[in-house]
Design an enzyme around this catalytic site. Structure first.
Site, PDB file in Angstrom:
ATOM      1  CB  ILE A   1      -1.018  -0.013   1.167  1.00 24.76           C
ATOM      2  CG1 ILE A   1      -2.153   0.962   0.888  1.00 24.76           C
ATOM      3  CG2 ILE A   1      -0.368   0.278   2.509  1.00 24.76           C
ATOM      4  CD1 ILE A   1      -2.974   0.641  -0.324  1.00 24.76           C
TER       5      ILE A   1
ATOM      6  CB  SER B   1      10.911  -0.249   4.925  1.00 27.78           C
ATOM      7  OG  SER B   1       9.841  -1.132   4.739  1.00 27.78           O
ATOM      8  NE  ARG B   2      10.695  -6.022   8.521  1.00 33.23           N
ATOM      9  CZ  ARG B   2       9.872  -7.036   8.625  1.00 33.23           C
ATOM     10  NH1 ARG B   2       9.912  -7.797   9.697  1.00 33.23           N
ATOM     11  NH2 ARG B   2       8.996  -7.298   7.674  1.00 33.23           N
TER      12      ARG B   2
ATOM     13  CE  LYS C   1      -8.108  -1.356   6.041  1.00 35.41           C
ATOM     14  NZ  LYS C   1      -7.724  -2.467   5.115  1.00 35.41           N
TER      15      LYS C   1
ATOM     16  CG  ASP D   1      -6.808  -5.995   5.668  1.00 33.28           C
ATOM     17  OD1 ASP D   1      -6.031  -5.452   6.469  1.00 33.28           O
ATOM     18  OD2 ASP D   1      -6.869  -5.677   4.469  1.00 33.28           O
TER      19      ASP D   1
HETATM   20  P1  NAP Z   1       2.523  -5.470   3.330  1.00 34.22           P
HETATM   21  O1  NAP Z   1       2.939  -5.066   1.952  1.00 34.22           O
HETATM   22  O2  NAP Z   1       2.521  -6.905   3.663  1.00 34.22           O
HETATM   23  O3  NAP Z   1       3.370  -4.745   4.456  1.00 34.22           O
HETATM   24  C1  NAP Z   1       3.878  -3.434   4.363  1.00 34.22           C
HETATM   25  C2  NAP Z   1       5.336  -3.425   4.819  1.00 34.22           C
HETATM   26  O4  NAP Z   1       5.394  -3.459   6.237  1.00 34.22           O
HETATM   27  C3  NAP Z   1       6.122  -4.638   4.376  1.00 34.22           C
HETATM   28  O5  NAP Z   1       6.578  -4.496   3.064  1.00 34.22           O
HETATM   29  C4  NAP Z   1       7.229  -4.707   5.397  1.00 34.22           C
HETATM   30  O6  NAP Z   1       8.322  -3.928   4.943  1.00 34.22           O
HETATM   31  C5  NAP Z   1       6.612  -4.076   6.638  1.00 34.22           C
HETATM   32  N1  NAP Z   1       6.329  -5.127   7.594  1.00 34.22           N
HETATM   33  C6  NAP Z   1       5.556  -6.212   7.422  1.00 34.22           C
HETATM   34  N2  NAP Z   1       5.534  -6.963   8.537  1.00 34.22           N
HETATM   35  C7  NAP Z   1       6.327  -6.349   9.431  1.00 34.22           C
HETATM   36  C8  NAP Z   1       6.722  -6.635  10.757  1.00 34.22           C
HETATM   37  N3  NAP Z   1       6.276  -7.725  11.394  1.00 34.22           N
HETATM   38  N4  NAP Z   1       7.538  -5.762  11.391  1.00 34.22           N
HETATM   39  C9  NAP Z   1       7.981  -4.664  10.763  1.00 34.22           C
HETATM   40  N5  NAP Z   1       7.648  -4.358   9.484  1.00 34.22           N
HETATM   41  C10 NAP Z   1       6.825  -5.175   8.831  1.00 34.22           C
HETATM   42  O7  NAP Z   1       1.068  -4.913   3.652  1.00 34.22           O
HETATM   43  P2  NAP Z   1       0.153  -3.859   2.868  1.00 34.22           P
HETATM   44  O8  NAP Z   1      -0.733  -4.562   1.907  1.00 34.22           O
HETATM   45  O9  NAP Z   1       0.965  -2.713   2.368  1.00 34.22           O
HETATM   46  O10 NAP Z   1      -0.791  -3.416   4.081  1.00 34.22           O
HETATM   47  C11 NAP Z   1      -0.336  -2.587   5.114  1.00 34.22           C
HETATM   48  C12 NAP Z   1      -1.527  -1.903   5.739  1.00 34.22           C
HETATM   49  O11 NAP Z   1      -2.208  -1.168   4.718  1.00 34.22           O
HETATM   50  C13 NAP Z   1      -2.539  -2.884   6.326  1.00 34.22           C
HETATM   51  O12 NAP Z   1      -3.050  -2.389   7.529  1.00 34.22           O
HETATM   52  C14 NAP Z   1      -3.638  -2.941   5.269  1.00 34.22           C
HETATM   53  O13 NAP Z   1      -4.911  -3.178   5.825  1.00 34.22           O
HETATM   54  C15 NAP Z   1      -3.570  -1.540   4.692  1.00 34.22           C
HETATM   55  N6  NAP Z   1      -4.077  -1.464   3.306  1.00 34.22           N
HETATM   56  C16 NAP Z   1      -3.682  -2.399   2.378  1.00 34.22           C
HETATM   57  C17 NAP Z   1      -4.247  -2.365   1.100  1.00 34.22           C
HETATM   58  C18 NAP Z   1      -3.862  -3.365   0.012  1.00 34.22           C
HETATM   59  O14 NAP Z   1      -4.456  -3.324  -1.074  1.00 34.22           O
HETATM   60  N7  NAP Z   1      -2.902  -4.266   0.227  1.00 34.22           N
HETATM   61  C19 NAP Z   1      -5.172  -1.365   0.776  1.00 34.22           C
HETATM   62  C20 NAP Z   1      -5.491  -0.406   1.733  1.00 34.22           C
HETATM   63  C21 NAP Z   1      -4.941  -0.475   2.995  1.00 34.22           C
HETATM   64  P3  NAP Z   1       9.831  -4.381   5.262  1.00 34.22           P
HETATM   65  O15 NAP Z   1       9.900  -5.866   5.033  1.00 34.22           O
HETATM   66  O16 NAP Z   1      10.657  -3.561   4.318  1.00 34.22           O
HETATM   67  O17 NAP Z   1      10.047  -4.008   6.700  1.00 34.22           O
END
Ligand code: NAP
Length: 305
Positions: free
Chosen positions: A13, A35-36, A89, A167
């Site tokens: 996101i 970010s890691r 969110k 979610d």
């Molecule tokens: P994601 O790509 O899986 O995670 C975002 C980043 O957070 C990862 O690339 C990782 O970066 C870091 N991360 C993940 N787990 C972690 C941990 N345990 N400790 C520290 N850093 C961690 O998730 P996303 O889809 O972007 O979603 C993130 C948020 O946005 C959620 O709350 C979701 O509900 C919301 N959201 C998502 C979408 C969608 O379409 N996916 C849409 C709207 C809102 P590093 O590995 O570089 O640290």
């Protein structure tokens, strides 16, 4: 003058929405990332939150785009370091941790913003205006999407605290809680868990006021993000995640927004920081917590990405 902001959690996101929204705004300058592994080209990248907070005291605002489980520790560290905080969110993994952040922000005179991007969809404000003062007879949410498309390989959504189908479902609940003239509360739920996972892949919900919801993460092909509200004086439908409005079956034309959902969130954050105010609304998450409290469990086929 654009304010410096740091974006934390460079994943799906952040790349899809946060970076373009920040770069497209006159209010903000993306000054650092944390970010890691993830980075943004041309922006100073940190892998450790405390290191960034110590090295860049001029960055007063932190936006957290991490999944909900790790988010609290990052948010707390930012607030303790005197920074304003914007939360993706759902705003946390639990209600209590968001209350704790709110108290911390209030005690330190800092802004905390629990964003709900779907509330910024084009049809939501006109739907709320149309429903104001009307009597709701019933309402139904159909929120059916393909988890493999929107969360490819993201095992955290099925881990405890990942919320599973809530979610996306919480986006529908964020719209519902915004547009209904009077609040409703959950009375029953059925939660369908894959046999190998910790969070539901589908859910049906019943609320007071004849409000029901059907969430499913197994929908392939066209995706459905609809809310239909029947009143004693006409029927409203919000389709496409709040972006298309119909009244009595007829599309309402002229529903436009100058600004997308994420640019609108960043514009709101700029206002809140300027005013020294917070915006913390947990109503959508209360419904999810209640569904987890009251939900009847069913088990279905194992799920793998
Ligand atoms: P994601 O790509 O899986 O995670 C975002 C980043 O957070 C990862 O690339 C990782 O970066 C870091 N991360 C993940 N787990 C972690 C941990 N345990 N400790 C520290 N850093 C961690 O998730 P996303 O889809 O972007 O979603 C993130 C948020 O946005 C959620 O709350 C979701 O509900 C919301 N959201 C998502 C979408 C969608 O379409 N996916 C849409 C709207 C809102 P590093 O590995 O570089 O640290």
């Amino acid at each position: 003058m654009a304010m410096d902001i740091a974006l934390v959690g460079i994943g799906k996101i952040a790349v899809d929405q946060h970076v373009p929204a920040i770069n497209g705004s006159d209010d903000w300058h993306l000054a650092a990332t944390v970010s890691r592994a993830g980075t943004v080209a041309g922006v100073t990248a940190f892998t450790d939150m405390d290191a960034m907070l110590a090295a860049r005291p001029e960055i007063k605002v932190i936006s957290l785009a991490l999944p909900p489980m790790p988010r609290f520790a990052y948010a707390k560290a930012a607030l303790l370091a005197g920074r304003h905080v914007m939360l993706e969110k759902p705003p946390g993994a639990t209600l209590a941790e968001v209350h704790a952040l709110h108290a911390l922000a209030a005690a330190r005179g800092l802004t905390l913003y629990t964003t709900w991007h779907s509330r910024m969809a084009m049809g939501v404000a006109p739907a709320k205006a149309w429903l104001a003062g009307r009597t709701i007879a019933r309402a139904h949410i159909t929120w059916r999407e393909d988890v493999r498309k929107w969360h490819p390989g993201q095992d955290w959504v099925f881990a405890p605290g990942g919320m599973g189908v809530f979610d996306p479902g919480i986006n529908a609940l964020s719209i519902l809680t915004e547009i209904l003239p009077d609040p409703v509360h959950l009375t029953a739920a059925t939660l369908t868990y894959p046999s190998n996972r910790q969070t539901p892949i589908a859910a049906t919900l019943s609320f007071t006021g004849q409000v029901t919801a059907d969430f499913d993460w197994r929908q392939q092909g066209p995706q459905t993000w609809d809310i239909e509200v029947e009143t004693t004086t006409g029927t409203l439908a919000l389709r496409s995640g709040g972006n298309r409005l119909e009244i009595d079956g007829n599309p309402v034309s002229g529903i436009t927004s100058q600004i997308g959902e994420y640019p609108a969130l960043y514009a709101r954050m700029a206002e809140l920081v300027a005013k020294g105010a917070s915006e913390v609304d947990l109503a959508p998450m209360v419904h999810v917590a209640d569904a987890m409290t009251l939900g009847r469990r069913e088990v279905t086929d194992a799920f793998d990405f």
